[in-house]
Design a protein around this motif. Structure first.
Motif, short mmCIF file in Angstrom:
data_model
loop_
_atom_site.label_atom_id
_atom_site.label_comp_id
_atom_site.label_asym_id
_atom_site.label_seq_id
_atom_site.Cartn_x
_atom_site.Cartn_y
_atom_site.Cartn_z
N ASP A 157 -10.65 17.10 -1.91
CA ASP A 157 -9.44 16.81 -2.69
C ASP A 157 -9.44 17.74 -3.89
O ASP A 157 -10.50 18.03 -4.47
N LEU A 194 -13.27 8.17 -4.61
CA LEU A 194 -13.76 8.03 -3.24
C LEU A 194 -15.27 7.92 -3.21
O LEU A 194 -15.84 7.13 -2.45
N LEU A 249 -13.13 13.06 4.51
CA LEU A 249 -12.00 12.42 3.83
C LEU A 249 -11.23 13.53 3.13
O LEU A 249 -11.76 14.18 2.22
N ASP A 262 -7.52 15.27 1.50
CA ASP A 262 -6.15 15.27 1.00
C ASP A 262 -5.32 16.22 1.86
O ASP A 262 -5.87 17.05 2.60
N CYS A 314 -6.29 11.39 3.26
CA CYS A 314 -6.05 10.57 2.08
C CYS A 314 -4.92 11.24 1.30
O CYS A 314 -5.12 12.32 0.74
N THR A 315 -3.75 10.62 1.29
CA THR A 315 -2.58 11.32 0.80
C THR A 315 -1.62 10.39 0.10
O THR A 315 -1.71 9.17 0.20
N TYR A 340 -5.38 7.19 8.17
CA TYR A 340 -4.37 7.84 7.34
C TYR A 340 -4.18 6.91 6.16
O TYR A 340 -3.49 5.89 6.25
N LEU A 341 -4.80 7.25 5.03
CA LEU A 341 -4.82 6.34 3.89
C LEU A 341 -3.89 6.82 2.79
O LEU A 341 -3.82 8.01 2.49
N LYS A 392 -2.77 6.91 -1.14
CA LYS A 392 -3.31 6.76 -2.49
C LYS A 392 -2.44 5.78 -3.28
O LYS A 392 -1.22 5.77 -3.11
N ILE A 425 -6.34 4.66 -2.95
CA ILE A 425 -7.08 4.16 -1.80
C ILE A 425 -7.67 2.78 -2.09
O ILE A 425 -8.30 2.57 -3.13
N LEU A 483 -10.21 1.77 3.30
CA LEU A 483 -11.18 2.85 3.48
C LEU A 483 -12.30 2.41 4.41
O LEU A 483 -12.71 3.16 5.31
N SER A 497 -11.09 2.42 8.04
CA SER A 497 -10.92 3.78 8.57
C SER A 497 -12.27 4.44 8.84
O SER A 497 -12.44 5.13 9.85
#
Length: 245
Positions: free
Chosen positions: A7, A16, A52, A54, A81-82, A99-100, A102, A104, A109, A112
């Motif tokens: 990220d 995270l 993980l 972005d 993670c978006t 597909y998480l 933010k 998070i 988490l 996933s």
């Protein structure tokens, strides 16, 4: 299982790392990445089990990085993670890849991470169709003995096919790839044009055309010393492109 965090926001990486520290079966790698290109290098070097990542990052975004990572011999699972909601949650509801959104949540988490597995081509295709990102990759990937070597698309001058392999000629050398020339043409037709059944050249690198005493046609590219053969049926298109440059 080892987890790599990717990220471009330090606070997002820190969060995270904190969340994962509360899980027993997962360990975050000491090294982190702030863009997709660094993520690929770290995956090649440390072979994490899960990434993980972005989506929108500088240098190389998460989608392109995921495409390259998925071609590795032992690819890690990729969890995006978006901040984008769209409809990706529905698409991945029954899939192993997460597909998480933010910020998070720890419960999401954990779920996933537990069901993470290799990101497949169908899922990537769906993302390409639905996420507001540039679909064209910014790099050409070549698998070498050192891992994945990335060549920025802006440095590529031309592609030359020979049997089952294609040679990528770029400003700093050349590499072999196994991508079909037709696929390269379809994916990068805004920047490259076919001049022969076995060659694509960079449009804005075209300099001039010439003929030899036997009537064979050749094209001359900027920064390329040798002339390249061009089939006669492609000459009219190349002339048209030259007029528009």
């Amino acid at each position: 299982m080892n987890v790599l965090i990717v990220d471009d926001e330090p606070l997002a990486r820190e969060r995270l790392r904190y969340l994962i520290s509360r899980f027993d079966n997962f360990m975050v790698l000491e090294h982190e990445a702030s863009n997709g290109r660094d993520a690929i290098e770290l995956c090649s070097q440390y072979q994490p089990d899960i990434v993980l990542m972005d989506i929108r990052m500088p240098v190389m975004d998460g989608l392109e990085a995921a495409r390259h990572i998925s071609t590795m011999a032992k690819p890690p699972a990729v969890i995006f993670c978006t901040a984008y909601d769209n409809h990706a949650l529905e698409a991945f509801d029954a899939q192993a890849v997460g597909y998480l959104l933010k910020p998070i949540r720890q419960e999401d988490l954990n779920q996933s991470l537990q069901r993470a597995s290799k990101l497949n081509r169908l899922q990537l295709a769906w993302l390409n169709d639905h996420l507001p990102e540039d679909k064209e990759q910014g790099h050409i990937a070549a698998r070498t003995l050192r891992g994945i070597e990335l060549v920025p698309l802006n440095d590529v001058l031309y592609f030359m096919a020979d049997n089952k392999y294609v040679t990528v000629y770029h400003r700093h050398g050349e590499v072999l790839i196994d991508d079909p020339l037709k696929e390269l043409e379809e994916n990068h037709n805004q920047h490259f044009v076919r001049i022969h059944r076995n060659a694509l050249v960079r449009r804005d690198a075209i300099e001039s055309l010439s003929r030899d005493d036997k009537g064979h046609c050749f094209i001359h590219l900027k920064e390329v010393s040798e002339r390249l053969p061009i089939s006669r049926r492609h000459v009219p298109l190349i002339k048209k492109i030259m007029q528009s440059l």
